[in-house]
Design a protein around this motif. Structure first.
Motif, PDB file in Angstrom:
ATOM      1  N   UNK A   1      -5.154  -3.464  -4.918  1.00 17.45           N
ATOM      2  CA  UNK A   1      -6.057  -2.124  -5.221  1.00 17.45           C
ATOM      3  C   UNK A   1      -6.923  -1.475  -5.119  1.00 17.45           C
ATOM      4  N   UNK A   2      -7.087  -2.007  -3.255  1.00 22.95           N
ATOM      5  CA  UNK A   2      -8.676  -1.616  -3.182  1.00 22.95           C
ATOM      6  C   UNK A   2      -8.719  -1.216  -2.031  1.00 22.95           C
ATOM      7  N   UNK A   3      -8.764   0.205  -1.130  1.00 22.03           N
ATOM      8  CA  UNK A   3      -8.372   0.997   0.240  1.00 22.03           C
ATOM      9  C   UNK A   3      -9.158   0.133   1.656  1.00 22.03           C
ATOM     10  N   UNK A   4      -8.950   0.961   2.469  1.00 19.79           N
ATOM     11  CA  UNK A   4     -10.151   0.456   3.403  1.00 19.79           C
ATOM     12  C   UNK A   4     -11.142   0.771   3.788  1.00 19.79           C
ATOM     13  N   UNK A   5     -11.813   1.614   2.629  1.00 22.06           N
ATOM     14  CA  UNK A   5     -13.505   2.277   2.620  1.00 22.06           C
ATOM     15  C   UNK A   5     -14.043   1.709   1.200  1.00 22.06           C
ATOM     16  N   UNK A   6     -13.249   1.159   0.792  1.00 19.95           N
ATOM     17  CA  UNK A   6     -13.693  -0.026  -0.059  1.00 19.95           C
ATOM     18  C   UNK A   6     -13.658   0.844  -1.360  1.00 19.95           C
TER      19      UNK A   6
ATOM     20  N   UNK B   1      -4.944   9.031   0.432  1.00 21.86           N
ATOM     21  CA  UNK B   1      -4.173   8.962   1.801  1.00 21.86           C
ATOM     22  C   UNK B   1      -4.264   8.018   2.813  1.00 21.86           C
ATOM     23  N   UNK B   2      -3.379   7.571   3.639  1.00 24.51           N
ATOM     24  CA  UNK B   2      -3.891   6.399   4.677  1.00 24.51           C
ATOM     25  C   UNK B   2      -3.109   7.548   6.096  1.00 24.51           C
TER      26      UNK B   2
ATOM     27  N   UNK C   1      -5.504  16.180   0.680  1.00 23.39           N
ATOM     28  CA  UNK C   1      -5.599  14.829   0.441  1.00 23.39           C
ATOM     29  C   UNK C   1      -6.861  14.490   0.692  1.00 23.39           C
ATOM     30  N   UNK C   2      -7.559  12.773   0.421  1.00 25.35           N
ATOM     31  CA  UNK C   2      -8.981  12.490   0.304  1.00 25.35           C
ATOM     32  C   UNK C   2      -8.207  11.343   1.205  1.00 25.35           C
ATOM     33  N   UNK C   3      -8.639  11.424   3.005  1.00 20.83           N
ATOM     34  CA  UNK C   3      -8.531  10.421   3.744  1.00 20.83           C
ATOM     35  C   UNK C   3      -9.290   8.689   2.943  1.00 20.83           C
ATOM     36  N   UNK C   4      -8.321   7.391   2.625  1.00 20.24           N
ATOM     37  CA  UNK C   4      -9.353   6.491   1.689  1.00 20.24           C
ATOM     38  C   UNK C   4      -8.630   5.439   2.397  1.00 20.24           C
ATOM     39  N   UNK C   5      -7.503   5.062   2.820  1.00 26.88           N
ATOM     40  CA  UNK C   5      -6.720   4.078   3.346  1.00 26.88           C
ATOM     41  C   UNK C   5      -6.762   3.978   4.878  1.00 26.88           C
ATOM     42  N   UNK C   6      -6.262   3.268   5.099  1.00 27.35           N
ATOM     43  CA  UNK C   6      -5.770   2.919   6.893  1.00 27.35           C
ATOM     44  C   UNK C   6      -4.300   2.132   7.299  1.00 27.35           C
ATOM     45  N   UNK C   7      -3.924   2.953   7.730  1.00 21.59           N
ATOM     46  CA  UNK C   7      -2.263   2.258   7.793  1.00 21.59           C
ATOM     47  C   UNK C   7      -2.296   0.510   9.184  1.00 21.59           C
ATOM     48  N   UNK C   8      -0.952   0.088   9.238  1.00 23.04           N
ATOM     49  CA  UNK C   8      -1.025  -1.089  10.385  1.00 23.04           C
ATOM     50  C   UNK C   8      -1.330  -1.111  11.063  1.00 23.04           C
TER      51      UNK C   8
ATOM     52  N   UNK D   1       0.405   8.260  11.919  1.00 23.35           N
ATOM     53  CA  UNK D   1       1.023   8.635  11.232  1.00 23.35           C
ATOM     54  C   UNK D   1      -0.080   9.271   9.985  1.00 23.35           C
ATOM     55  N   UNK D   2       0.994   9.331   8.448  1.00 23.82           N
ATOM     56  CA  UNK D   2      -0.031   9.093   7.605  1.00 23.82           C
ATOM     57  C   UNK D   2       0.809   8.340   5.693  1.00 23.82           C
ATOM     58  N   UNK D   3       0.835   8.162   5.557  1.00 24.87           N
ATOM     59  CA  UNK D   3       0.852   7.612   4.175  1.00 24.87           C
ATOM     60  C   UNK D   3       0.661   8.056   3.089  1.00 24.87           C
TER      61      UNK D   3
END
Length: 175
Positions: free
Chosen positions: A73-78, A92-93, A125-132, A138-140
């Protein structure tokens, strides 16, 4: 210093030649500098396009440990994903090569426009996360598991257009 340059300097040392100083004629010595107008041609600058567009592959994901990490539930940007999120959340990731931290054009919190997935998922979309790190270009798209399985939103879409939205100057917003 390279070995070759060292050997050349050692074998052929530089020689200095002394020349007596020449006296300047009196007319040259009495001249004083004055400003001179110089016309330099100014070439027009090529402006970057207002919105940059990238072609990426899009997929959908929902926060579960199999698709994310131990804290889904926590994204890469916190940011914390809302418990009752849906595809309307518009988060978006992106793959690491698209993030400025790794030399890409986007940053966390930046708004982007996604086109080419479907009528339900296209939009801002707003970028909040990072993929593997194994993913590139790519985007998720964040969706809920329920929506994804019932609404047919699960999938992989190649050749999706991802566009940067221009930054909005807060002083010019309507009040």
């Amino acid at each position: 210093m390279s070995i070759a340059l060292f050997l050349l300097t050692f074998l052929f040392p530089p020689r200095t030649i002394s020349v007596p100083a020449l006296a300047l004629p009196s007319t040259v010595a009495s001249l004083s500098p004055r400003p001179v107008a110089v016309a330099i041609p100014v070439m027009p600058l090529k402006k970057a396009p207002k919105t940059l567009s990238y072609t990426v592959t899009a997929t959908t994901y929902w926060p579960e440990p199999d698709q994310t990490d131990d804290n889904p539930m926590e994204t890469a940007d916190g940011s914390i994903i809302p418990t009752r999120h849906s595809s309307k959340t518009r988060w978006l990731a992106v793959s690491r090569d698209l993030l400025s931290k790794w030399g890409g054009p986007f940053t966390y919190g930046e708004k982007v426009h996604v086109r080419g997935i479907s009528d339900e998922l296209d939009g801002v979309y707003i970028i909040h996360d990072t993929m593997n790190r194994r993913h590139r270009h790519c985007v998720d798209v964040l969706v809920s598991e329920r929506e994804c399985k019932k609404g047919g939103l699960e999938g992989r879409w190649p050749s999706i257009k991802l566009s940067k939205l221009p930054a909005v100057d807060p002083t010019w917003q309507a009040g």
